[in-house]
Enzyme design. Sequence first.
Site, PDB file in Angstrom:
ATOM      1  NE  ARG A 130      -7.640   6.349   9.632  1.00 21.31           N
ATOM      2  CZ  ARG A 130      -6.919   6.148   8.533  1.00 21.31           C
ATOM      3  NH1 ARG A 130      -5.649   5.787   8.608  1.00 21.31           N
ATOM      4  NH2 ARG A 130      -7.477   6.291   7.345  1.00 21.31           N
TER       5      ARG A 130
ATOM      6  CG  ASP B 116      -5.452  -0.018   3.719  1.00 24.96           C
ATOM      7  OD1 ASP B 116      -5.381  -1.224   3.983  1.00 24.96           O
ATOM      8  OD2 ASP B 116      -4.658   0.831   4.159  1.00 24.96           O
TER       9      ASP B 116
ATOM     10  CG  HIS C 163      -4.095  10.272   2.557  1.00 28.99           C
ATOM     11  ND1 HIS C 163      -5.127  10.145   3.464  1.00 28.99           N
ATOM     12  CD2 HIS C 163      -3.212   9.281   2.844  1.00 28.99           C
ATOM     13  CE1 HIS C 163      -4.884   9.108   4.257  1.00 28.99           C
ATOM     14  NE2 HIS C 163      -3.731   8.573   3.907  1.00 28.99           N
TER      15      HIS C 163
ATOM     16  CD  GLU D 214      -5.392   2.797  -0.207  1.00 25.30           C
ATOM     17  OE1 GLU D 214      -4.588   2.163  -0.924  1.00 25.30           O
ATOM     18  OE2 GLU D 214      -5.238   2.985   1.010  1.00 25.30           O
TER      19      GLU D 214
ATOM     20  CD  GLU E 102      -7.318  12.285   4.415  1.00 27.24           C
ATOM     21  OE1 GLU E 102      -6.870  13.125   3.630  1.00 27.24           O
ATOM     22  OE2 GLU E 102      -7.469  11.085   4.107  1.00 27.24           O
TER      23      GLU E 102
ATOM     24  CD  GLU F 272      -5.922   4.641   4.679  1.00 31.41           C
ATOM     25  OE1 GLU F 272      -5.193   3.931   3.966  1.00 31.41           O
ATOM     26  OE2 GLU F 272      -5.496   5.454   5.533  1.00 31.41           O
TER      27      GLU F 272
ATOM     28  CE  LYS G  86      -3.285   1.956   7.371  1.00 35.08           C
ATOM     29  NZ  LYS G  86      -4.052   2.831   6.462  1.00 35.08           N
TER      30      LYS G  86
ATOM     31  CD  GLN H 192      -2.743   4.049  10.759  1.00 34.70           C
ATOM     32  OE1 GLN H 192      -3.961   4.051  10.577  1.00 34.70           O
ATOM     33  NE2 GLN H 192      -1.901   4.610   9.893  1.00 34.70           N
TER      34      GLN H 192
ATOM     35  CB  THR I 262      -7.216  -4.982   2.368  1.00 36.64           C
ATOM     36  OG1 THR I 262      -6.311  -4.704   3.436  1.00 36.64           O
ATOM     37  CG2 THR I 262      -7.054  -3.948   1.264  1.00 36.64           C
TER      38      THR I 262
ATOM     39  CG  ASP J  94      -2.084   0.931   1.054  1.00 37.04           C
ATOM     40  OD1 ASP J  94      -2.408   1.286  -0.102  1.00 37.04           O
ATOM     41  OD2 ASP J  94      -2.704   1.305   2.066  1.00 37.04           O
TER      42      ASP J  94
END
Lengths: 445, 445
Positions: free
Chosen positions: B236, B232, B134, B200, B367, B198, B252, B239, B256, B127
């Site tokens: 948080r 993904d 971002h 992607e 975000e 996420e 993570k 992480q 996925t 990844d």
Amino acid sequence: VSDGRAGPRAWVEIPPDSPFPIHNLPFGVGRRPDGTVGAFVAVGDHALDVDRGRSLLTGTAGEDGLLDATQKLNSFAAQGRRAHRAVRDRVGEVLTDPSRRDEVLPFLVPIEELTMTVPVTVGDYVDFYSSLHHATNLGRLFRPGGEPLLPNWRHLPVGYHGRSGTIVGDRSTIARPRGIRSVSGSPAAGPTTQLDIESEVGFVVGSGSIHGQRVPCAEAERHLFGVCLVNDWSARDIQAFEYQPLGPFLGKSFATSMSPWIVTLDALDPFRIAPPIQEPPVADYLTTTGPTGFDLHLEVFLQSASMRERGLDPILISAAGFADMYWTPAQQIAHMTVNGAHLRPGDLFASGTVSGPTPGSEGSLIELTSRGERPISLPDGSTRAFLDDGDTVVLRGWAGSDPADRIGLGSVSGTIGGSPDTGGLDTAPHDTAHHDTAHHHGRER
Amino acid sequence: VSDGRAGPRAWVEIPPDSPFPIHNLPFGVGRRPDGTVGAFVAVGDHALDVDRGRSLLTGTAGEDGLLDATQKLNSFAAQGRRAHRAVRDRVGEVLTDPSRRDEVLPFLVPIEELTMTVPVTVGDYVDFYSSLHHATNLGRLFRPGGEPLLPNWRHLPVGYHGRSGTIVGDRSTIARPRGIRSVSGSPAAGPTTQLDIESEVGFVVGSGSIHGQRVPCAEAERHLFGVCLVNDWSARDIQAFEYQPLGPFLGKSFATSMSPWIVTLDALDPFRIAPPIQEPPVADYLTTTGPTGFDLHLEVFLQSASMRERGLDPILISAAGFADMYWTPAQQIAHMTVNGAHLRPGDLFASGTVSGPTPGSEGSLIELTSRGERPISLPDGSTRAFLDDGDTVVLRGWAGSDPADRIGLGSVSGTIGGSPDTGGLDTAPHDTAHHDTAHHHGRER
């Protein structure tokens, strides 16, 4: 010939210093002299071809052969510890029953005639960071002035996913990786000038687990096929430039060496020890009871190209004990799966560099030489901060402190090749920060 | 019915807003209503069973079927772009030649009758982190007060290896992961309270490369089988506690999601664009020429359990363009292999979260909501800082700005299940830092 432990003697001759006494019987995959591939069990200087000799395994999980369609042990690994035990017990029986000698002999081949391969297809490869001494040493070197041990380190076994596709077997050539490093303060692409090793213990997953369900510590070892040695080759300059904030990538992904013989936990059972006391106490899911550690010992040997040419043996550069590793494999499995991630047969996870508390017990060159400040002297008159092209590194490991009663993990070696794009052994530039050392290398070659 | 672009019309009806016009023809693997698995090519609301209908592919690389022994497309992917093009061209021919209608019709099935699976076995999953917006947004949130963009970011495509074993397909249930987070300043184990997405773009490797040899930018796209969407999923809080110094791991690795249809680069060729100018200039091995970027567009939709119960459609929470991604897939391949690491057929790499520069264009909740400070309002009256149990997230993507001339990537959805160890939807504790929001959620459900 016995190997010192009580129990039946093998009728096959086993040298007293062999890593593979009758109590070991590790599994591997090798290429025969005729080019075909088979599954083998090591005993002394020999290997039993349990693929061609599958008739010896009738009534066990190995009776149809141990190799799957991809010529790996994944399917056998997936059958779980009871299956591995049944096959290993049967091999022990036929090798200790003199009346079966004539039946077995045709399937016993000298190990040196085999080319050993990577025994499993590794799905996910995870590398932990579980030596307190290593994490402290590296924290000092990568973050000078800061607290060497980060706040999370004593609360969970820190780890990351490596590249499973570049796992290689014994006696591989390791191409010197290129990448971006900081040169005189500016990023520049080129071959690494800080090529390093990491001496580790690897754990191969046997039976898988279920996605979404965690594996508790108490059940973790059920999912282990066995133990091997791992050399997590590292390019320190590439790693230092790239690793924030997502961790090591190209600094590690070029190659990881794995030793060929998978030693079962059954074989290692006499060498279990209680792991170190963890303070502060860890979360419930990481709490273990009993002897979940292993009394393993690791050594690292180095031989330059010129030593090889002059017939000089590799020299010992590191000797470390695994017994004081802060996090155990059971805890690593419990952690890896607490979020619901599952284990697949053939997955590999490694302990992280095994370093001890004393000089000479560090499992990487960056620690052994303090990033080149104290280079290692070789018997050919040269010195090493990091690896030169042509250098061969051999990892060796065993369980047990009594030399007469050891179970060996065997060894794994790798030799540094040139950087393919520059095409040769003499073109890798040397780190300007270690000019004197580098110059000295240059004169010697 | 045509799809707006010049060229032969398909004789099969294709809705004008379909992601799969006759110029797309992506590859996938689906389970048929009878439980068997086959390879398919999507066209409009239908899928051509190119496994049972392999007779249509005589003379191409698909004439023996596209599935390998593991019922995946890896072996077909490995055959390279010429093989993929030949099969796709043939499918285009038979779907536009009205005289072949009777021959083809028996192999055309409604997509909705299929259960799509992950189309390849992913060896290594990488990844990246290639959106400037971002990386800047996350740098501000994870390292408040520091420089958001780290010194390496403009010099190389930062990336890490994820867990390939937990890649899941469309419409999966995502178990809420547990792990250690900092709760009121102390580490504590429990279910994540900051479950995020996420959005992607994923790239699936076709033909592999050779260990030890780098793939130059100019040759990189030869190694691509195609493009898909990737979610993904990220915890948080887990992480944030674990990610120093080795990067994201449990935050993570629990899941996925990958969309089921692999869109070829040939289909995306009309949507190539020049990537952004890179300043400072990048290393030679990362230098590209020509249109190596793609004009892709991504959307994220969210639907709570109560919205679903009330028949309320998912709402759009993010819309972002891929065109201004700082690093292109060609550069990502060149980087990934510059150290000698090789590509294997079926490897997956993803762009990293695609975020734009404006509010509402961010590809993650952390975000979009500034870590919960500006929660999203849902039509059921609840709000979201992060995901609640029962929430469904749908990613959607396509190439092209003209609605009449789009090539769709399709979509991928996932629904949050409870944390298995706590056994249900209602037991996940909420982040104390967002108590009001959490309480509000609670009342609404």
